[in-house]
Each structure stands twice: as C-alpha cells, then as structure tokens.
Design a protein around this motif. Structure first.
Motif, PDB file in Angstrom:
ATOM      1  N   SER A 280       0.406   6.576 -10.917  1.00 50.37           N
ATOM      2  CA  SER A 280       1.427   6.530 -10.467  1.00 50.37           C
ATOM      3  C   SER A 280       1.620   5.445  -9.390  1.00 50.37           C
ATOM      4  CB  SER A 280       2.402   7.750  -9.893  1.00 50.37           C
ATOM      5  OG  SER A 280       2.285   8.733 -11.073  1.00 50.37           O
ATOM      6  N   CYS A 281       0.708   5.479  -8.319  1.00 47.87           N
ATOM      7  CA  CYS A 281       0.553   4.604  -7.274  1.00 47.87           C
ATOM      8  C   CYS A 281       0.054   3.269  -7.702  1.00 47.87           C
ATOM      9  CB  CYS A 281      -0.501   5.123  -6.046  1.00 47.87           C
ATOM     10  SG  CYS A 281       0.425   6.606  -5.078  1.00 47.87           S
ATOM     11  N   SER A 282      -0.734   3.325  -8.556  1.00 55.22           N
ATOM     12  CA  SER A 282      -1.022   1.939  -9.168  1.00 55.22           C
ATOM     13  C   SER A 282       0.154   1.168  -9.935  1.00 55.22           C
ATOM     14  CB  SER A 282      -2.119   2.076 -10.104  1.00 55.22           C
ATOM     15  OG  SER A 282      -2.651   0.770 -10.798  1.00 55.22           O
ATOM     16  N   ALA A 283       0.759   1.953 -10.602  1.00 57.62           N
ATOM     17  CA  ALA A 283       2.135   1.262 -11.173  1.00 57.62           C
ATOM     18  C   ALA A 283       3.044   0.983 -10.500  1.00 57.62           C
ATOM     19  CB  ALA A 283       2.446   2.380 -12.343  1.00 57.62           C
ATOM     20  N   LEU A 284       3.375   1.786  -9.361  1.00 59.98           N
ATOM     21  CA  LEU A 284       4.269   1.301  -8.300  1.00 59.98           C
ATOM     22  C   LEU A 284       3.963   0.065  -7.572  1.00 59.98           C
ATOM     23  CD1 LEU A 284       4.906   4.875  -6.787  1.00 59.98           C
ATOM     24  CD2 LEU A 284       6.814   3.371  -8.118  1.00 59.98           C
ATOM     25  N   ASP A 285       2.781  -0.083  -7.332  1.00 59.19           N
ATOM     26  CA  ASP A 285       1.984  -1.306  -6.452  1.00 59.19           C
ATOM     27  C   ASP A 285       2.144  -2.456  -7.509  1.00 59.19           C
ATOM     28  OD1 ASP A 285       0.579  -2.205  -4.107  1.00 59.19           O
ATOM     29  OD2 ASP A 285      -0.712  -2.986  -5.716  1.00 59.19           O
ATOM     30  N   ARG A 286       1.969  -2.407  -8.783  1.00 59.44           N
ATOM     31  CA  ARG A 286       1.918  -3.379  -9.713  1.00 59.44           C
ATOM     32  C   ARG A 286       3.567  -3.726  -9.999  1.00 59.44           C
ATOM     33  NH1 ARG A 286      -0.954  -1.333 -13.054  1.00 59.44           N
ATOM     34  NH2 ARG A 286       0.692  -0.166 -14.248  1.00 59.44           N
TER      35      ARG A 286
END
Length: 67
Positions: free
Chosen positions: A34-40
């Motif tokens: 989730s954090c990875s997707a939000l950052d991307r």
C-alpha cells in the motif's frame, strides 16, 4: 538467517526490518504494498502535472509566434 538492518518506511515512517542484500539492491523501502503504491501514484501525478505545465507553456510560445 542473513544479516538484517532496521529502516523507516519511505512513505509513512514505520520501522521495518530489511535483509541487507535486499537493501543493497535498492529495495526494501516501504513497509507494505500500500505504501509503495501510494508513493508511486504520487510520483506519477507530479510528473503528469509538470509535463502538462511544460506543454501549456510551449503551446503559448507557439501561438505567440515565438517557438
């Protein structure tokens, strides 16, 4: 088990444990998908906004006969 290091999530700051080999390859930056997707998603939005502004400025120059 291999060596590990403690890091903070790049997005939310949560403490995470990452294998040293994963860290050396440039991964292990986020605590979750989730954090990875939000950052991307945020980086993609910023790129799109910068590209749109650049295009609009270039279009204005062309319509004024400067480009």
């Amino acid at each position: 088990m291999g060596k590990t290091i403690e890091k903070n999530c790049k997005r939310c700051g949560a403490s995470i444990t990452v294998k040293l080999s994963v860290h050396k390859r440039g991964f292990g930056k986020f605590c979750s998908r989730s954090c990875s997707a939000l950052d991307r998603t945020q980086r993609e939005q910023n790129f799109t906004e910068r590209t749109l502004v650049s295009f609009e400025e270039e279009f204005e120059e062309i319509t004024r006969g400067e480009g």
